[in-house]
Scaffold this active site. Structure first.
Site, PDB file in Angstrom:
ATOM      1  CG  PHE A 273       3.462  -5.237  14.487  1.00  0.00           C
ATOM      2  CD1 PHE A 273       2.974  -3.940  14.380  1.00  0.00           C
ATOM      3  CD2 PHE A 273       2.606  -6.236  14.915  1.00  0.00           C
ATOM      4  CE1 PHE A 273       1.647  -3.645  14.716  1.00  0.00           C
ATOM      5  CE2 PHE A 273       1.284  -5.955  15.245  1.00  0.00           C
ATOM      6  CZ  PHE A 273       0.804  -4.656  15.142  1.00  0.00           C
ATOM      7  CG  LEU A 274       7.779  -8.121   8.490  1.00  0.00           C
ATOM      8  CD1 LEU A 274       8.912  -7.497   7.692  1.00  0.00           C
ATOM      9  CD2 LEU A 274       7.395  -9.441   7.854  1.00  0.00           C
TER      10      LEU A 274
ATOM     11  CD  GLU B 122      12.286  -3.458   4.135  1.00  0.00           C
ATOM     12  OE1 GLU B 122      13.411  -3.144   3.723  1.00  0.00           O
ATOM     13  OE2 GLU B 122      11.235  -3.064   3.622  1.00  0.00           O
TER      14      GLU B 122
ATOM     15  CG  ASN C 114       5.101   1.586  11.307  1.00  0.00           C
ATOM     16  OD1 ASN C 114       5.700   0.859  12.108  1.00  0.00           O
ATOM     17  ND2 ASN C 114       4.933   1.249  10.048  1.00  0.00           N
TER      18      ASN C 114
ATOM     19  NE  ARG D  15      10.291  -0.304  -0.481  1.00  0.00           N
ATOM     20  CZ  ARG D  15       9.365  -1.019   0.153  1.00  0.00           C
ATOM     21  NH1 ARG D  15       8.099  -0.887  -0.151  1.00  0.00           N
ATOM     22  NH2 ARG D  15       9.728  -1.867   1.098  1.00  0.00           N
TER      23      ARG D  15
ATOM     24  CB  CYS E 239       7.211   0.950   6.707  1.00  0.00           C
ATOM     25  SG  CYS E 239       7.336  -0.623   5.836  1.00  0.00           S
TER      26      CYS E 239
ATOM     27  CG  PHE F  91      13.244   2.923  16.971  1.00  0.00           C
ATOM     28  CD1 PHE F  91      13.663   1.610  16.934  1.00  0.00           C
ATOM     29  CD2 PHE F  91      12.659   3.463  15.833  1.00  0.00           C
ATOM     30  CE1 PHE F  91      13.503   0.831  15.793  1.00  0.00           C
ATOM     31  CE2 PHE F  91      12.494   2.705  14.680  1.00  0.00           C
ATOM     32  CZ  PHE F  91      12.911   1.390  14.673  1.00  0.00           C
TER      33      PHE F  91
ATOM     34  CB  THR G 130      -0.900   0.015   1.261  1.00  0.00           C
ATOM     35  OG1 THR G 130      -0.092  -0.219   2.418  1.00  0.00           O
ATOM     36  CG2 THR G 130      -1.983  -1.038   1.197  1.00  0.00           C
TER      37      THR G 130
ATOM     38  CB  ALA H 248      20.656  11.493  16.889  1.00  0.00           C
TER      39      ALA H 248
HETATM   40  C1  UGA Z   1       9.247  -0.441  10.339  1.00  0.00           C
HETATM   41  C2  UGA Z   1       8.811  -0.861  11.751  1.00  0.00           C
HETATM   42  O1  UGA Z   1       9.940  -0.838  12.621  1.00  0.00           O
HETATM   43  C3  UGA Z   1       8.207  -2.271  11.725  1.00  0.00           C
HETATM   44  O2  UGA Z   1       7.756  -2.626  13.025  1.00  0.00           O
HETATM   45  C4  UGA Z   1       7.051  -2.281  10.739  1.00  0.00           C
HETATM   46  O3  UGA Z   1       6.472  -3.578  10.634  1.00  0.00           O
HETATM   47  C5  UGA Z   1       7.553  -1.872   9.366  1.00  0.00           C
HETATM   48  O4  UGA Z   1       8.127  -0.546   9.447  1.00  0.00           O
HETATM   49  C6  UGA Z   1       6.391  -1.874   8.434  1.00  0.00           C
HETATM   50  O5  UGA Z   1       5.496  -1.034   8.600  1.00  0.00           O
HETATM   51  O6  UGA Z   1       6.298  -2.763   7.591  1.00  0.00           O
HETATM   52  P1  UGA Z   1      11.385  -0.970   8.797  1.00  0.00           P
HETATM   53  O7  UGA Z   1      10.799  -0.038   7.792  1.00  0.00           O
HETATM   54  O8  UGA Z   1      11.930  -2.290   8.361  1.00  0.00           O
HETATM   55  O9  UGA Z   1      10.287  -1.324   9.932  1.00  0.00           O
HETATM   56  O10 UGA Z   1      12.556  -0.171   9.464  1.00  0.00           O
HETATM   57  P2  UGA Z   1      12.980   0.342  10.927  1.00  0.00           P
HETATM   58  O11 UGA Z   1      13.896  -0.628  11.542  1.00  0.00           O
HETATM   59  O12 UGA Z   1      11.767   0.733  11.686  1.00  0.00           O
HETATM   60  O13 UGA Z   1      13.818   1.629  10.530  1.00  0.00           O
HETATM   61  C7  UGA Z   1      13.185   2.715   9.837  1.00  0.00           C
HETATM   62  C8  UGA Z   1      14.129   3.850   9.603  1.00  0.00           C
HETATM   63  O14 UGA Z   1      14.420   4.507  10.829  1.00  0.00           O
HETATM   64  C9  UGA Z   1      15.484   3.472   9.003  1.00  0.00           C
HETATM   65  O15 UGA Z   1      15.787   4.391   7.981  1.00  0.00           O
HETATM   66  C10 UGA Z   1      16.442   3.608  10.174  1.00  0.00           C
HETATM   67  O16 UGA Z   1      17.742   3.933   9.760  1.00  0.00           O
HETATM   68  C11 UGA Z   1      15.803   4.737  10.956  1.00  0.00           C
HETATM   69  N1  UGA Z   1      16.151   4.753  12.394  1.00  0.00           N
HETATM   70  C12 UGA Z   1      15.785   3.715  13.196  1.00  0.00           C
HETATM   71  C13 UGA Z   1      16.821   5.834  12.928  1.00  0.00           C
HETATM   72  O17 UGA Z   1      17.159   6.804  12.219  1.00  0.00           O
HETATM   73  N2  UGA Z   1      17.117   5.863  14.266  1.00  0.00           N
HETATM   74  C14 UGA Z   1      16.759   4.846  15.092  1.00  0.00           C
HETATM   75  O18 UGA Z   1      17.052   4.931  16.295  1.00  0.00           O
HETATM   76  C15 UGA Z   1      16.089   3.744  14.545  1.00  0.00           C
END
Ligand code: UGA
Length: 446
Positions: free
Chosen positions: A160-161, A163, A219, A341, A271, A260, A93, A263
């Site tokens: 909630f997985l 990547e 999210n 993406r 997502c 999370f 989506t 910085a």
């Molecule tokens: C995210 C959610 O964490 C999942 O729980 C959810 O299922 C998924 O979206 C989804 O909706 O399908 P994902 O997109 O795989 O998962 O990535 P994240 O691990 O959440 O990271 C997202 C972004 O945040 C990345 O660009 C990462 O570098 C950044 N990030 C993460 C930070 O800049 N700082 C942090 O402390 C953590």
């Protein structure tokens, strides 16, 4: 008799879910409208880089030596309709072009194609991230289109997985959330998830709108946490503080937690960015837009990080990118993925290129996808080659490979040993000792 399961859409979510269902002991049939993807999966190959997924697939895909044979793939809706007791809809989506709202066309098309094939009792389970209210609407479509009428039901079961951890997150979810309209649907889903439930995964039963909202709320919370720490980074930069130390210190409070709070140049991917925007758009339609105006700020703090990184890089090369060689380490939106993406790293690389810099990118897994999206950037086969001749090096995706680089060797080939750490992940001491000028976002310049 064990339930038969179908999985519609074999992207990140669907391919992982299908393999996981086979691992849990079910007979599984996966469907995709893309015949090339199906051909690949039938050979036990995965169309993306996801640690552990190919092994899991190969353990179950029919026709592969030594496999359980429980997992098959098809492009036929008729076959899917005849096969499944439970149908998981896992199509994507994305954000609509030119607006914030979510593009439901793949979900809608999946329901329109599946429903007419349902001639007997079946549970259709939506997993895609959708605007709240979609499940109620889709339940009506099912009732109208399915020949089996009331024997066909809908449930919503957000995913909630993450990547990079998709296999583990799917086999051992930290919670299972189901939106159901009947006890029968709940019972079927308890049967599907009996193994993780027995292992202790909490099973949360809700109505349709709550289940849909849980996903976007989760999210949004994660995005807010990242933008919060990035806002603190901005203040730290202005005040001479250290955001890494600050995150560590506030993270000791269990109510806040350490996760999370890294910085850097902010969040990207398929997502978080699109989900917070779709959530704002949907709240607007519901007349609740005020409740989510803070997400606009979350988005804008996040997008500002990319611009800030470009500014720091420009400053580092003396005020103009013209004639300067800029190395970008990292192209994917996060490590352990080949997904580019809405990648902050590539966005920064692209902006610098547009401002006249000669940008060379290296990424351990994301090169092919990056090249497709930004064919005009230079790509180097190794980090060392990428750094050769650089006036500034930008560390923009925190791959382990980059933490293990030898800064002394890189200093020998760079034109200027200057590095900007956009992920606060490198060992500043080590780089400085090797002669580099090291600067990170939200930290003092030593
Ligand atoms: C995210 C959610 O964490 C999942 O729980 C959810 O299922 C998924 O979206 C989804 O909706 O399908 P994902 O997109 O795989 O998962 O990535 P994240 O691990 O959440 O990271 C997202 C972004 O945040 C990345 O660009 C990462 O570098 C950044 N990030 C993460 C930070 O800049 N700082 C942090 O402390 C953590």
């Amino acid at each position: 008799m064990a339930l038969k399961i179908t999985v519609i859409g074999t992207g990140y979510l669907g391919a992982t879910h299908a393999a996981a269902m086979a691992e849990l002991g079910f007979e599984v049939l996966g469907l995709d409208i893309d015949p090339d993807k199906i051909a690949l999966l039938q050979r036990g190959e995965v169309p993306m880089y996801e640690p552990g997924l190919e092994d899991l697939l190969r353990r179950h895909v029919a026709g592969i030596e030594g496999s359980s044979g429980r997992l098959r793939f098809t492009t036929s809706w008729e076959e899917v309709g005849a096969f499944g007791d439970v149908h998981f809809v896992c199509v994507n989506t994305p954000q609509k072009h030119g607006e914030y709202a979510c593009d439901m066309s793949y979900v809608d098309a999946a329901f329109e194609a599946l429903a007419p094939q349902l001639h007997g009792p079946a549970l259709v389970v939506g997993k895609s991230t959708v605007p709240v209210g979609s499940a109620a609407r889709l339940a009506e479509r099912l009732a109208k289109l399915a020949p089996a009428g009331e024997q066909v039901e809908l449930a919503w079961n957000p995913e909630f997985l993450r990547e990079g951890f998709a296999v583990d997150d799917t086999l051992h979810p930290d919670r299972i959330v189901v939106g159901v309209a009947s006890e029968r649907a709940e019972e079927l889903l308890r049967e599907v998830y009996a193994t993780p439930i027995a292992e202790g995964s909490p099973f949360v039963v809700a109505d349709f709108p709550t289940a849909e909202l849980v996903k976007t709320a989760a999210n949004s919370f994660l995005a807010t946490k990242i933008s919060f720490i990035n806002a603190m980074a901005e203040v730290c930069e202005a005040a001479g503080g250290d955001v890494v130390k600050l995150a560590e210190a506030i993270g000791h409070d269990e109510r806040i937690g350490r996760k999370f709070l890294r910085a850097g140049i902010g969040f990207g991917g398929g997502c978080l960015p699109k989900d917070i925007r779709a959530f704002m758009a949907r709240a607007g339609e519901l007349g609740a837009d005020q409740a989510l105006t803070f997400l606009r700020e979350v988005d804008s703090i996040n997008m500002r990080r990319r611009g800030h990184m470009v500014e720091l890089a420009r400053e580092a090369v003396g005020g103009s990118f013209l004639g300067k060689v800029v190395t970008v380490l990292g192209a994917t939106f996060k490590p352990d993925s080949d997904d580019v993406r809405d990648s902050p790293a590539l966005n920064v690389a692209g902006q610098i290129h547009l401002q006249g810099g000669q940008v060379t990118v290296y990424d351990p897994k994301g090169m092919d996808n990056a090249r497709r999206l930004f064919p005009t950037l230079n790509y180097a086969p190794t980090a060392l080659e990428a750094v050769r001749g650089a006036h500034v090096v930008l560390h923009l995706t925190e791959w382990r490979e980059f933490r293990e680089l030898d800064p002394a060797r890189l200093a020998d080939v760079a034109a200027e040993p200057r590095i900007l750490d956009g992920r606060n992940a490198l060992d500043a001491e080590l780089w400085r000792k090797a002669g580099w000028t090291y600067r990170a976002l939200g930290r003092p310049n030593a």
